[in-house]
Design a protein around this motif. Structure first.
Motif, PDB file in Angstrom:
ATOM      1  N   ALA A   1       0.820  -1.209   0.000  1.00 33.96           N
ATOM      2  CA  ALA A   1       0.000   0.000   0.000  1.00 33.96           C
ATOM      3  C   ALA A   1       0.854   1.260   0.000  1.00 33.96           C
ATOM      4  O   ALA A   1       0.404   2.324  -0.434  1.00 33.96           O
ATOM      5  CB  ALA A   1      -0.930   0.001   1.216  1.00 33.96           C
ATOM      6  N   LEU A   2       2.076   1.167   0.486  1.00 34.97           N
ATOM      7  CA  LEU A   2       3.012   2.298   0.472  1.00 34.97           C
ATOM      8  C   LEU A   2       3.724   2.408  -0.873  1.00 34.97           C
ATOM      9  O   LEU A   2       3.846   3.495  -1.456  1.00 34.97           O
ATOM     10  CB  LEU A   2       4.027   2.123   1.595  1.00 34.97           C
ATOM     11  CG  LEU A   2       5.039   3.248   1.814  1.00 34.97           C
ATOM     12  CD1 LEU A   2       4.393   4.399   2.566  1.00 34.97           C
ATOM     13  CD2 LEU A   2       6.251   2.752   2.592  1.00 34.97           C
ATOM     14  N   LEU A   3       4.193   1.268  -1.410  1.00 33.70           N
ATOM     15  CA  LEU A   3       5.000   1.272  -2.626  1.00 33.70           C
ATOM     16  C   LEU A   3       4.180   1.582  -3.876  1.00 33.70           C
ATOM     17  O   LEU A   3       4.661   2.278  -4.784  1.00 33.70           O
ATOM     18  CB  LEU A   3       5.687  -0.085  -2.789  1.00 33.70           C
ATOM     19  CG  LEU A   3       6.766  -0.426  -1.759  1.00 33.70           C
ATOM     20  CD1 LEU A   3       7.203  -1.882  -1.904  1.00 33.70           C
ATOM     21  CD2 LEU A   3       7.959   0.502  -1.903  1.00 33.70           C
ATOM     22  N   HIS A   4       2.971   1.076  -3.962  1.00 38.05           N
ATOM     23  CA  HIS A   4       2.150   1.282  -5.157  1.00 38.05           C
ATOM     24  C   HIS A   4       1.891   2.763  -5.429  1.00 38.05           C
ATOM     25  O   HIS A   4       2.192   3.256  -6.531  1.00 38.05           O
ATOM     26  CB  HIS A   4       0.838   0.499  -5.020  1.00 38.05           C
ATOM     27  CG  HIS A   4      -0.061   0.616  -6.208  1.00 38.05           C
ATOM     28  ND1 HIS A   4      -1.053   1.570  -6.292  1.00 38.05           N
ATOM     29  CD2 HIS A   4      -0.121  -0.090  -7.365  1.00 38.05           C
ATOM     30  CE1 HIS A   4      -1.681   1.446  -7.448  1.00 38.05           C
ATOM     31  NE2 HIS A   4      -1.149   0.447  -8.110  1.00 38.05           N
ATOM     32  N   PRO A   5       1.361   3.541  -4.479  1.00 35.10           N
ATOM     33  CA  PRO A   5       1.172   4.974  -4.755  1.00 35.10           C
ATOM     34  C   PRO A   5       2.474   5.740  -4.892  1.00 35.10           C
ATOM     35  O   PRO A   5       2.519   6.778  -5.555  1.00 35.10           O
ATOM     36  CB  PRO A   5       0.359   5.471  -3.563  1.00 35.10           C
ATOM     37  CG  PRO A   5       0.593   4.479  -2.487  1.00 35.10           C
ATOM     38  CD  PRO A   5       0.810   3.174  -3.166  1.00 35.10           C
ATOM     39  N   MET A   6       3.537   5.249  -4.287  1.00 36.81           N
ATOM     40  CA  MET A   6       4.840   5.896  -4.476  1.00 36.81           C
ATOM     41  C   MET A   6       5.242   5.823  -5.940  1.00 36.81           C
ATOM     42  O   MET A   6       5.714   6.815  -6.532  1.00 36.81           O
ATOM     43  CB  MET A   6       5.889   5.217  -3.593  1.00 36.81           C
ATOM     44  CG  MET A   6       7.280   5.828  -3.706  1.00 36.81           C
ATOM     45  SD  MET A   6       8.465   4.992  -2.623  1.00 36.81           S
ATOM     46  CE  MET A   6       9.967   5.892  -3.040  1.00 36.81           C
ATOM     47  N   ALA A   7       5.066   4.645  -6.549  1.00 40.53           N
ATOM     48  CA  ALA A   7       5.390   4.487  -7.967  1.00 40.53           C
ATOM     49  C   ALA A   7       4.470   5.339  -8.836  1.00 40.53           C
ATOM     50  O   ALA A   7       4.927   5.996  -9.782  1.00 40.53           O
ATOM     51  CB  ALA A   7       5.276   3.016  -8.361  1.00 40.53           C
TER      52      ALA A   7
ATOM     53  N   ALA B   1       1.205   8.482   2.570  1.00 43.67           N
ATOM     54  CA  ALA B   1       2.638   8.607   2.842  1.00 43.67           C
ATOM     55  C   ALA B   1       3.458   8.176   1.634  1.00 43.67           C
ATOM     56  O   ALA B   1       4.491   8.780   1.311  1.00 43.67           O
ATOM     57  CB  ALA B   1       3.006   7.763   4.061  1.00 43.67           C
ATOM     58  N   GLY B   2       3.002   7.140   0.935  1.00 43.98           N
ATOM     59  CA  GLY B   2       3.718   6.670  -0.243  1.00 43.98           C
ATOM     60  C   GLY B   2       3.738   7.703  -1.355  1.00 43.98           C
ATOM     61  O   GLY B   2       4.765   7.891  -2.025  1.00 43.98           O
ATOM     62  N   ALA B   3       2.608   8.390  -1.561  1.00 41.24           N
ATOM     63  CA  ALA B   3       2.556   9.425  -2.602  1.00 41.24           C
ATOM     64  C   ALA B   3       3.507  10.570  -2.276  1.00 41.24           C
ATOM     65  O   ALA B   3       4.244  11.050  -3.153  1.00 41.24           O
ATOM     66  CB  ALA B   3       1.126   9.940  -2.744  1.00 41.24           C
ATOM     67  N   VAL B   4       3.523  10.997  -1.015  1.00 41.19           N
ATOM     68  CA  VAL B   4       4.437  12.073  -0.610  1.00 41.19           C
ATOM     69  C   VAL B   4       5.883  11.633  -0.805  1.00 41.19           C
ATOM     70  O   VAL B   4       6.724  12.384  -1.324  1.00 41.19           O
ATOM     71  CB  VAL B   4       4.174  12.467   0.857  1.00 41.19           C
ATOM     72  CG1 VAL B   4       5.254  13.434   1.356  1.00 41.19           C
ATOM     73  CG2 VAL B   4       2.796  13.100   0.996  1.00 41.19           C
ATOM     74  N   ALA B   5       6.185  10.395  -0.410  1.00 40.98           N
ATOM     75  CA  ALA B   5       7.544   9.876  -0.584  1.00 40.98           C
ATOM     76  C   ALA B   5       7.933   9.830  -2.057  1.00 40.98           C
ATOM     77  O   ALA B   5       9.094  10.091  -2.419  1.00 40.98           O
ATOM     78  CB  ALA B   5       7.651   8.477   0.027  1.00 40.98           C
TER      79      ALA B   5
END
Length: 350
Positions: free
Chosen positions: A154-160, A286-290
Motif C-alpha cells: 500500500a506504500l509502494l504502489h502509490p509511491m510508484a 505517505a507513499g505518494a508524498v515519498a
C-alpha cells in the motif's frame, strides 16, 4: 434497521453536501482551506468504506469485479472535473459553481438509502467476537506477515504512481516542446483508455487470481514507464511514442489497482477489515508524498526527470514482488472462515 457502516456512509455523503456549498460561498482563502480539510477527510473516509462494503456484500466470485467497477466510477467522477471546471469558468463566480454542482450529491441520498446494502457479516461477527476487536490483533502472529506486507504494498504502489504519473503535462511541454493543449489532449485520451483497466483487472483477478494479475501488471507498468520517458524531442513524431506508452501506463495503473484493492480488503476478518483499510489509506498518502520527494531528489542526482521517473517506475514491480511473495491468494476466499478463526482465537484468549 441500518447498521453502522451504512449509517456512516450516508452521513458522510450528507455532510459533504453542505461543505461543498460552503466552499462555493467561501469569502476568504483561509476559510476555503479549512472547508477543504473537511471535504478531503470525508472523501478519504468514503475511500475506506466503499471497498470494504463491496468486499462484504459481493459474492466471492464477483468481489474483484465489483472493485473494478467502483474504481472505474471513481475515475469517471474525477475525469468530469476536467469538463465541469472549464465549462463554469466563464460564469459569474467561476469555479464556485463547480462546488455548487458537487453539492448535488445530496439529491441522491434517498436513492442511496434504498439501494446500498449493509454487510450481512456485521451483526453475526459482533456476536461471535463479543464486540470491537483491538487493532493490536493485526500484529499478532496469525496476521503479522500479511499486515506488514499489505502495508508495504500500500506504500509502494502509490509511491510508484505519484513519481511517474504526475508529469503527463509537464514532460511533453517542458521536455518535448509540445503545445499545452496537445499534452492535455493526450492526457484525456490516456484517461479514457484507463477506464478499461478497472474491469480488466477485475476479470483477470477472478480468472487468474489477485497475485498473478498484480504481479504481471506491475512488471508491465515499469516497461510502459520506460517507454514513455524514452520519447525524445528530436523525434519527428513524438506523439507516436507518447500516446501509446501513456495509454499503456494509465491502463496498467488501473489494472494493478483492482486486485490490490480486492486483496487488501479480503485479507482480514470482518472485525479488522475497516481498521486495516484505514491504516493502508494512511500508508497510501505517505507513499505518494515519498514518491514526490524521491522524484525531486533523483531528478537532481541523475540529471533529469526522465531518468528519475524511469528509475522510480521500478518501485511498481518491487510492490509486485512483495504482493506475490508475501501475501496469500484471496480469490474465492470464504470471508466466514477468517471470521470464525478470529472468533475462536478470541474465545481461547492470549
Amino acid at each position: 434497521m441500518l447498521k453502522k457502516a451504512l449509517i456512516l456512509s450516508l452521513a458522510t455523503v450528507f455532510v459533504l453536501g453542505p461543505l461543498a456549498l460552503a466552499s462555493a460561498a467561501a469569502p476568504a482563502l483561509w476559510i476555503l482551506l479549512v472547508l477543504q480539510v473537511g471535504v478531503w477527510a470525508l472523501k478519504g473516509l468514503l475511500q475506506v468504506l466503499i471497498p470494504v462494503m463491496v468486499t462484504e456484500v459481493a459474492p466471492a466470485r464477483d468481489r474483484a469485479t465489483g472493485q473494478g467497477w467502483i474504481g472505474m466510477a471513481g475515475s469517471l467522477g474525477a475525469g468530469l472535473t476536467f469538463i465541469i471546471v472549464p465549462a463554469v469558468a466563464s460564469l459569474p463566480g467561476g469555479w464556485r459553481w463547480a462546488w455548487v454542482l458537487a453539492a448535488g450529491g445530496l439529491l441522491f441520498l434517498p436513492f442511496l438509502r434504498r439501494a446500498l446494502p449493509e454487510s450481512p457479516h456485521y451483526e453475526r461477527v459482533s456476536a461471535e467476537t463479543g464486540g470491537a476487536v483491538s487493532a493490536r490483533v493485526l500484529l499478532e502472529p496469525r496476521y503479522r506477515r500479511r499486515t506488514l506486507a499489505g502495508f508495504a504494498v500500500a506504500l509502494l504502489h502509490p509511491m510508484a504512481i505519484a513519481s511517474t504519473m504526475s508529469w503527463y503535462v509537464y514532460f511533453p511541454v517542458q521536455h518535448l516542446g509540445l503545445d499545452p493543449w496537445i499534452a492535455t489532449l493526450s492526457v484525456l485520451v490516456g484517461g479514457g483508455v484507463s477506464l478499461a483497466g478497472f474491469p480488466l483487472g477485475g476479470m483477470l483477478s477472478e480468472r487468474w487470481g489477485r497475485r498473478p494479475t498484480f504481479g504481471v501488471s506491475s512488471a508491465l507498468y515499469a516497461l510502459a514507464t520506460w517507454a514513455y520517458f524514452q520519447v525524445d524531442a528530436s523525434w519527428s513524431w513524438p506523439l507516436a511514442g507518447l500516446i501509446p506508452s501513456l495509454c499503456a501506463m494509465t491502463l496498467l495503473n488501473a489494472t494493478t489497482a483492482t486486485p490490490l484493492r480486492a486483496s487488501l480488503t479480503e485479507l482480514f476478518p470482518t472485525a479488522l477489515r475497516a481498521t486495516f483499510s484505514g491504516a493502508i489509506a494512511l500508508a497510501a498518502g505517505a507513499g505518494a508524498v515519498a514518491g514526490y520527494f524521491a522524484c525531486s531528489w533523483l531528478t537532481e542526482l541523475l540529471g533529469g526527470l526522465p531518468l528519475a521517473a524511469t528509475a522510480l517506475g521500478l518501485v511498481m514491480p518491487l510492490a509486485g514482488l512483495v504482493f506475490v511473495g508475501l501475501l496469500p491468494e484471496t480469490r474465492g476466499l470464504a470471508l466466514e472462515d477468517e471470521d470464525a478463526a478470529l472468533a475462536e482465537a478470541q474465545r481461547r484468549g492470549p
